[in-house]
Motif scaffolding. Structure first.
Motif, PDB file in Angstrom:
ATOM      1  N   TYR A  76     -10.921  -0.869  -4.063  1.00  0.00           N
ATOM      2  CA  TYR A  76      -9.937  -1.088  -2.991  1.00  0.00           C
ATOM      3  C   TYR A  76      -8.585  -0.540  -3.416  1.00  0.00           C
ATOM      4  N   ARG A  77      -7.775  -0.266  -2.434  1.00  0.00           N
ATOM      5  CA  ARG A  77      -6.363   0.094  -2.685  1.00  0.00           C
ATOM      6  C   ARG A  77      -5.575  -0.590  -1.584  1.00  0.00           C
ATOM      7  N   MET A  78      -4.602  -1.412  -1.937  1.00  0.00           N
ATOM      8  CA  MET A  78      -3.862  -2.156  -0.913  1.00  0.00           C
ATOM      9  C   MET A  78      -2.904  -1.228  -0.167  1.00  0.00           C
ATOM     10  N   THR A  79      -2.633  -1.570   1.087  1.00  0.00           N
ATOM     11  CA  THR A  79      -1.630  -0.811   1.847  1.00  0.00           C
ATOM     12  C   THR A  79      -0.237  -1.351   1.505  1.00  0.00           C
ATOM     13  N   ALA A  80       0.770  -0.572   1.871  1.00  0.00           N
ATOM     14  CA  ALA A  80       2.147  -1.015   1.614  1.00  0.00           C
ATOM     15  C   ALA A  80       2.422  -2.339   2.347  1.00  0.00           C
ATOM     16  N   ILE A  83       0.889  -5.197   0.492  1.00  0.00           N
ATOM     17  CA  ILE A  83       1.687  -5.516  -0.711  1.00  0.00           C
ATOM     18  C   ILE A  83       2.923  -6.308  -0.311  1.00  0.00           C
ATOM     19  N   MET A  84       3.579  -5.864   0.775  1.00  0.00           N
ATOM     20  CA  MET A  84       4.803  -6.560   1.201  1.00  0.00           C
ATOM     21  C   MET A  84       4.522  -8.000   1.618  1.00  0.00           C
ATOM     22  N   ALA A  85       3.337  -8.247   2.198  1.00  0.00           N
ATOM     23  CA  ALA A  85       2.987  -9.622   2.569  1.00  0.00           C
ATOM     24  C   ALA A  85       2.866 -10.488   1.305  1.00  0.00           C
ATOM     25  N   CYS A  86       2.272  -9.934   0.253  1.00  0.00           N
ATOM     26  CA  CYS A  86       2.188 -10.681  -1.020  1.00  0.00           C
ATOM     27  C   CYS A  86       3.572 -10.918  -1.601  1.00  0.00           C
ATOM     28  N   VAL A  87       4.422  -9.895  -1.508  1.00  0.00           N
ATOM     29  CA  VAL A  87       5.788 -10.028  -2.022  1.00  0.00           C
ATOM     30  C   VAL A  87       6.490 -11.187  -1.314  1.00  0.00           C
ATOM     31  N   GLN A  88       6.332 -11.261   0.010  1.00  0.00           N
ATOM     32  CA  GLN A  88       7.006 -12.331   0.756  1.00  0.00           C
ATOM     33  C   GLN A  88       6.483 -13.701   0.332  1.00  0.00           C
ATOM     34  N   ASP A 115       8.512   4.424  -2.403  1.00  0.00           N
ATOM     35  CA  ASP A 115       8.859   3.759  -1.138  1.00  0.00           C
ATOM     36  C   ASP A 115       8.604   2.261  -1.209  1.00  0.00           C
ATOM     37  N   VAL A 116       7.447   1.902  -1.787  1.00  0.00           N
ATOM     38  CA  VAL A 116       7.110   0.480  -1.894  1.00  0.00           C
ATOM     39  C   VAL A 116       8.161  -0.229  -2.759  1.00  0.00           C
ATOM     40  N   VAL A 117       8.525   0.388  -3.870  1.00  0.00           N
ATOM     41  CA  VAL A 117       9.545  -0.218  -4.748  1.00  0.00           C
ATOM     42  C   VAL A 117      10.847  -0.408  -3.964  1.00  0.00           C
ATOM     43  N   ARG A 118      11.248   0.627  -3.222  1.00  0.00           N
ATOM     44  CA  ARG A 118      12.496   0.522  -2.445  1.00  0.00           C
ATOM     45  C   ARG A 118      12.407  -0.602  -1.411  1.00  0.00           C
ATOM     46  N   ARG A 119      11.245  -0.726  -0.758  1.00  0.00           N
ATOM     47  CA  ARG A 119      11.099  -1.794   0.246  1.00  0.00           C
ATOM     48  C   ARG A 119      11.235  -3.165  -0.397  1.00  0.00           C
ATOM     49  N   ILE A 120      10.590  -3.337  -1.564  1.00  0.00           N
ATOM     50  CA  ILE A 120      10.677  -4.654  -2.230  1.00  0.00           C
ATOM     51  C   ILE A 120      12.122  -4.948  -2.609  1.00  0.00           C
ATOM     52  N   LYS A 121      12.801  -3.925  -3.149  1.00  0.00           N
ATOM     53  CA  LYS A 121      14.178  -4.154  -3.589  1.00  0.00           C
ATOM     54  C   LYS A 121      15.103  -4.428  -2.401  1.00  0.00           C
ATOM     55  N   ALA A 122      14.785  -3.820  -1.245  1.00  0.00           N
ATOM     56  CA  ALA A 122      15.626  -4.036  -0.062  1.00  0.00           C
ATOM     57  C   ALA A 122      15.384  -5.422   0.543  1.00  0.00           C
ATOM     58  N   ASN A 302      -1.318 -15.341  -9.900  1.00  0.00           N
ATOM     59  CA  ASN A 302      -1.861 -14.196  -9.183  1.00  0.00           C
ATOM     60  C   ASN A 302      -1.550 -14.295  -7.686  1.00  0.00           C
ATOM     61  N   LEU A 303      -0.969 -13.221  -7.146  1.00  0.00           N
ATOM     62  CA  LEU A 303      -0.660 -13.156  -5.702  1.00  0.00           C
ATOM     63  C   LEU A 303      -1.633 -12.265  -4.941  1.00  0.00           C
ATOM     64  N   THR A 304      -2.577 -11.639  -5.648  1.00  0.00           N
ATOM     65  CA  THR A 304      -3.494 -10.705  -4.991  1.00  0.00           C
ATOM     66  C   THR A 304      -4.348 -11.441  -3.954  1.00  0.00           C
ATOM     67  N   PRO A 305      -4.494 -10.878  -2.746  1.00  0.00           N
ATOM     68  CA  PRO A 305      -5.349 -11.550  -1.753  1.00  0.00           C
ATOM     69  C   PRO A 305      -6.755 -11.751  -2.325  1.00  0.00           C
ATOM     70  N   PRO A 306      -7.340 -12.971  -2.097  1.00  0.00           N
ATOM     71  CA  PRO A 306      -8.646 -13.286  -2.681  1.00  0.00           C
ATOM     72  C   PRO A 306      -9.715 -12.227  -2.432  1.00  0.00           C
ATOM     73  N   LYS A 307      -9.720 -11.594  -1.254  1.00  0.00           N
ATOM     74  CA  LYS A 307     -10.786 -10.622  -0.972  1.00  0.00           C
ATOM     75  C   LYS A 307     -10.700  -9.427  -1.926  1.00  0.00           C
ATOM     76  N   TYR A 308      -9.528  -9.133  -2.442  1.00  0.00           N
ATOM     77  CA  TYR A 308      -9.391  -8.044  -3.406  1.00  0.00           C
ATOM     78  C   TYR A 308      -9.524  -8.538  -4.841  1.00  0.00           C
ATOM     79  N   ARG A 309      -8.968  -9.705  -5.112  1.00  0.00           N
ATOM     80  CA  ARG A 309      -8.885 -10.110  -6.528  1.00  0.00           C
ATOM     81  C   ARG A 309     -10.259 -10.253  -7.169  1.00  0.00           C
TER      82      ARG A 309
END
Ligand code: 5AD
Ligand code: FES
Length: 356
Positions: A76-80, A83-88, A115-122, A302-309
């Motif tokens: 799997y590869r998570m979408t941006a 990832i942002m939902a986990c960050v929140q 871009d993902v890094v910039r979004r998290i920092k913003a 761990n913040l990874t969604p269970p279906k991926y982790r």
């Protein structure tokens, strides 16, 4: 509280501690490590939210379940946005930082990651830690410019011959993790590294050399854990396993992990040192707590969604694999309270980095 003065540890002292069997003497090691931890980084336990953003990997590390030829593993590869939902979620739990970790996945494109890094920092006050394997200078520089604060890259062993045995070369690339750690430092990252304990073929002298290298590299973060055999890897094959000479092989044990955590604390007093998931896997009841009272000051829920982790299976029976982010969060809070420590507030930068 005055810190008693101990002479700096030499290679022979480190080996002696690694071989120590007396419980009374080991109590002294735990006590010293806990004292130095309190004096150098304080009583707060910082929480880092771990997001395992991709389990794709192009490498063939001899120990790792994510290796490219483990064909049965669903990838799997998570979408941006995921990832942002986990960050929140991490923000809601009050975490000071997130760690974005993946196998060595070239389809994590440099610009996308920036871009993902910039979004998290913003969108959040959190420090961003990347743990994406051996990447090119340009990528590391781009991500740093995008706002990434920290990078984790374990050197796994300081014994070059052993390193090469368990890390087959990738065509057109030379693995020089020590050089990459130097690059990260020059780019202004907070730099983390670490090793596995009890790799087949790792001797006591090798492990003492690893600890000395932590000190020489002046690391800001040090992550260590026991080697855990994954059945779908070459290191699980007795034919391919070379162990060190009799009496020299380091056991991949819980006790050895505590010794390395404690010694890392004595050698690098101001580093941030996690009590790791691999350690918790060996002792699900109290591994995390014992790590925290023997030198560690960080945990990584761990913040990874269970279906991926469930598919981020670098080794079997991984602790927390069935839990949700909310459960891991509560669990960590209870564990921290149970040993009379408090949760860290803020980003929890390594005092070592801050001083630099
Ligand atoms: N057992 C223990 N630790 C492992 N890692 C990878 N595979 C294993 C294993 N089988 C560790 C490596 C890597 C980190 C992300 O996980 O040290 O750097
Ligand atoms: Fe994940 Fe305890 S931290 S269940």
């Amino acid at each position: 509280m005055e810190l008693p003065h101990y002479p700096p540890l030499q290679r022979s002292d480190i080996v002696a501690w690694l071989r120590e069997t007396s419980e009374a003497r080991l109590e002294e090691l735990w006590r010293r490590a806990d004292l130095v931890r309190q004096q150098s980084v304080g009583g707060e336990v910082h929480l880092r939210g771990l997001i395992e953003i991709s389990n794709h990997c192009i490498r063939l590390c001899g120990y790792c379940g994510l290796r490219v030829d483990h064909r049965e593993l669903p990838r799997y590869r998570m979408t941006a946005d995921e990832i942002m939902a986990c960050v929140q979620e991490g923000v809601a739990f009050g975490y000071g930082s997130v760690v974005l970790q993946a196998g060595e996945d070239p389809r994590i494109l440099a610009d996308w990651m920036a871009d993902v890094v910039r979004r998290i920092k913003a969108d959040s006050p959190m420090a961003v830690t990347l743990s994406l394997g051996e990447r090119d200078y340009d990528e590391l520089a781009l991500w740093r410019a995008a706002g990434a604060d920290r990078y984790l890259l374990r050197f796994e062993t300081s014994n070059r011959e052993l390193f090469e045995r368990i890390h087959p070369p990738h065509p057109g690339r030379v693995s020089d993790r020590i050089a990459i750690l130097g690059t990260l430092r020059r780019l202004g990252y907070e730099v983390g590294s670490g090793v596995m304990i009890g790799i087949p073929g790792q001797s006591f002298d090798d492990l003492a050399g690893d600890l000395e290298l932590f000190r020489a590299l002046n690391l800001d973060m040090i992550g260590v854990g026991p080697f855990l055999m994954h059945p779908e890897t070459p290191l699980a094959d007795p034919q391919q396993q070379s162990v060190a000479a009799p009496g020299e092989q380091v056991p991949a044990s819980e006790l050895m992990t505590y010794k390395v955590i404690a010694l890392a604390r004595l050698l690098c007093p101001r580093a941030n040192i996690p009590s790791t998931t691999a350690l918790a896997t060996l002792n699900k009841n109290s591994g995390r707590e014992l790590g925290l009272v023997r030198g560690a000051n960080i945990v990584m829920p761990n913040l990874t969604p269970p279906k991926y982790r469930v598919h981020y299976e670098i080794y079997p029976n991984k602790a927390c694999i069935q839990e949700s982010a909310g459960l891991c969060h509560q669990c960590m809070e209870v564990r921290i309270k149970s040993i009379g420590r408090t949760r860290g507030s803020g980003r929890g930068d390594s005092p070592n980095y801050v001083a630099r």
